[in-house]
Design an enzyme around this catalytic site. Sequence first.
Site, PDB file in Angstrom:
ATOM      1  N   ASP A 135       0.856  -1.071  -0.426  1.00  5.47           N
ATOM      2  CA  ASP A 135      -0.073   0.118  -0.274  1.00  5.47           C
ATOM      3  C   ASP A 135       1.235   1.447  -0.174  1.00  5.47           C
ATOM      4  OD1 ASP A 135      -2.071   1.532   0.137  1.00  5.47           O
ATOM      5  OD2 ASP A 135      -3.202   1.141   1.921  1.00  5.47           O
ATOM      6  N   GLU A 175       2.056   6.675  -6.996  1.00 11.05           N
ATOM      7  CA  GLU A 175       1.417   5.413  -6.592  1.00 11.05           C
ATOM      8  C   GLU A 175       1.831   3.731  -7.095  1.00 11.05           C
ATOM      9  OE1 GLU A 175      -1.154   3.215  -4.836  1.00 11.05           O
ATOM     10  OE2 GLU A 175      -1.220   4.897  -5.310  1.00 11.05           O
ATOM     11  N   HIS A 208      -0.802  -0.668   5.405  1.00 14.11           N
ATOM     12  CA  HIS A 208      -1.456   0.500   4.936  1.00 14.11           C
ATOM     13  C   HIS A 208      -0.672   1.406   6.400  1.00 14.11           C
ATOM     14  CE1 HIS A 208      -4.503   3.636   4.987  1.00 14.11           C
ATOM     15  NE2 HIS A 208      -4.950   3.315   6.459  1.00 14.11           N
ATOM     16  N   ASP A 216      -3.568  -2.666  -2.776  1.00 13.31           N
ATOM     17  CA  ASP A 216      -4.557  -1.995  -2.469  1.00 13.31           C
ATOM     18  C   ASP A 216      -4.374  -0.673  -3.348  1.00 13.31           C
ATOM     19  OD1 ASP A 216      -6.606  -1.232  -1.525  1.00 13.31           O
ATOM     20  OD2 ASP A 216      -6.004  -1.141   0.898  1.00 13.31           O
TER      21      ASP A 216
END
Length: 530
Positions: free
Chosen positions: A298, A336, A505, A368
């Site tokens: 993530d 990203e 995360h 993710d």
Amino acid sequence: MNYYKQQYDITITDLEQPLLVHRPKQNKIERGRHKVLELVCLIPECSFMTGLTTELAKDHKIMKDVAEYTRVPPNRRRLAVKEYINKIRDNDEASEILNAWGLSIEDGGIELSGRCIAPPTIILNENKSIKGQIDFGNDSANNPCLEPIPINDWAIFCNSIDKPRADTFVQTYRHACRKIGIELKTDANVCIVYGERHRLVENFSQTLIKHLNIMKHLQFVVVIVPAEITELYAAIKRICCIDRPIPSQVILSKTLGNERQLRIIVAKIALQINCKLGGGLWTIRIPLVEKIMFVGIDVYHDPRNKNASVLALVASLNEAQTKYYSRIVSQRTHQEVSDSLRAVFMDCMNAYQQRCGAWPDRVVVFRDGVGDGQLELTKATEVTQMLSVLGRNCGDNLPKFTFVVVQKRISCRIFAQDPYNSSNYTNPPPGTVLDHTVTRRHLFDFFLVSQLVRQGTVSPTHYIVLDDNSNVKPDLIQKFAFANSFLYYNWGGPIRVPAVCQYAHKLAFVVGQYIKDSPSQELNSQLYYL
């Protein structure tokens, strides 16, 4: 002034007020036709604050009232959708536009048949296992955990006012450790932080560094802070993750002042500390003979666009899925898709090989944060990098590899129809899978509801198998995703995404928001970021 009067019938009363200036984000400007940096000027008299203040967000009564409108149950949500559809149909202008395009709106949702995966067997310890149960939080807090870590030396840091609460915490913590099977061989060294209140960050930092330099054999530290100050929390985490690497637990003083809930709170803290020391709380049975490594990825993006984005990669290291290895990568702001995965993924593979004595038979990656527009780029960059690492390390014994994108921000909702009352709809049970009709025609994808929701309407998670070299069966990857959602040690039950995704995360958030640098490699094999 005339414009506001003519268009909105608003009369500007203060002719001397300054204007609020908004500068649009660069990426939003570039989406338009002209790359000209324009300023938007707003009249304060016509502007209003939106959102909730921190004080309001902490008020449980207010948030409970807000939840009546934000957490809508399935029946009310379906009714609202039907009312919206009727309004469109009754509007002549809207109907004309739809007819011009040859479009029509259905009466409501589509009725489909789904499947429900049975929950895995939860193994709390050698003598205790839970079968067919979704919520096992109380069981985990009242039974010996799977891998208890004995505590030989630890310390508490607090100011003089919080010394009584620190003493109470030690007693309650000893009781909690006894219940979950942790051997607490000694009470904590209580270190008092002195100094003026307006210099809290400096006082706690100096005291922490001073005692950590002296007490070399501490296993972990507990820091009781008098107020919720972001700078203080960040300073403590930077010291304990970079300067003097050691697992740390920061507790707000008023949290320990809640006498009615103190035992429950400390029991959760005891479980969390055991995780940070490298001990597993529970595991699940995966009925496969092959060795599996689950990987979660993530990325954290700074909302203020100032700092670099942080990618976190977390990989499981053993068959029981209780040991993890983590690495982070700093990227460009708002980047990203990563082009720097090779080194960190190779470290994870080497860590697995060192612990298990062999390479994994199967690698399942849950990624993710990737949107539909980034799927091809992700496959061309991240998947390619990971496959090159496997080919270089494993040679002819290439592990089975599956790369799955996990999407949470979706508009799809799934309702379960009451078999005894067709007009009544509820949330589907955890383990519900939908892999036909509403899925993408050109993708290997499915929707999964893994979490238990008691308030509002449940949101399913969308899984897209982006790459696979093993011809994995759909039901197998669905079972992998559901089973792994039970392994997040901060919650006694399944969560919305696989546990490795949530660990990634948490790590990316802690590093990006507070630590803002690479943590010490001494902590890579511990869940220090929980």
